[in-house]
Design a protein around this motif. Structure first.
Motif, short mmCIF file in Angstrom:
data_model
loop_
_atom_site.label_atom_id
_atom_site.label_comp_id
_atom_site.label_asym_id
_atom_site.label_seq_id
_atom_site.Cartn_x
_atom_site.Cartn_y
_atom_site.Cartn_z
N LEU A 32 -0.58 -9.99 7.20
CA LEU A 32 -1.26 -8.72 7.46
C LEU A 32 -2.75 -8.93 7.69
O LEU A 32 -3.35 -8.31 8.57
N GLU A 33 -3.34 -9.82 6.90
CA GLU A 33 -4.76 -10.13 7.06
C GLU A 33 -5.01 -10.78 8.42
O GLU A 33 -5.97 -10.45 9.12
N GLU A 35 -3.19 -10.39 11.11
CA GLU A 35 -3.02 -9.34 12.12
C GLU A 35 -4.26 -8.46 12.20
O GLU A 35 -4.71 -8.11 13.29
N LYS A 36 -4.85 -8.13 11.05
CA LYS A 36 -6.07 -7.31 11.02
C LYS A 36 -7.22 -8.05 11.70
O LYS A 36 -7.97 -7.47 12.47
N LYS A 39 -6.72 -8.00 15.43
CA LYS A 39 -7.07 -6.68 15.98
C LYS A 39 -8.58 -6.49 16.04
O LYS A 39 -9.11 -5.96 17.01
N ASP A 40 -9.28 -6.94 14.99
CA ASP A 40 -10.74 -6.85 14.98
C ASP A 40 -11.35 -7.69 16.11
O ASP A 40 -12.28 -7.25 16.79
#
Length: 91
Positions: A32-33, A35-36, A39-40
């Motif tokens: 999840l990190e 993926e974040k 995205k950033d």
């Protein structure tokens, strides 16, 4: 970079890769990190693209304004010369 994480056999083989057991198992949180962060990065990249487009537009406008200023300068110089000539002719 510390060599303390490697065994003697790994140090002696300069082109070897670390064994698969040395890599931590991915977790849901790390996925999840990741993926974040991706995205950033994509968001920042899109922002940079927008800024590059705006910079190009401003540079184009700046070039046009510089040409216009140069033309106006020549026009003003010509008017000044003509008025001096006209004033000299009246005397």
């Amino acid at each position: 970079m510390s060599l303390s994480n490697y065994t003697d056999s790994e140090i002696n083989e300069p082109w070897s890769t670390p064994s698969a057991g040395a890599l931590p198992e991915p977790t849901v949180e790390s996925a999840l990190e990741k993926e974040k962060v991706i995205k950033d990065i994509l968001s920042l990249r899109d922002g940079l693209r927008g800024l590059l487009v705006r910079i190009t537009e401003v540079e184009t406008d700046n070039e046009k304004l510089n040409k216009d200023n140069e033309m106006l300068s020549v026009y003003i110089d010509n008017l000044t010369r003509n008025s001096v000539v006209a004033a000299g002719a009246k005397r």
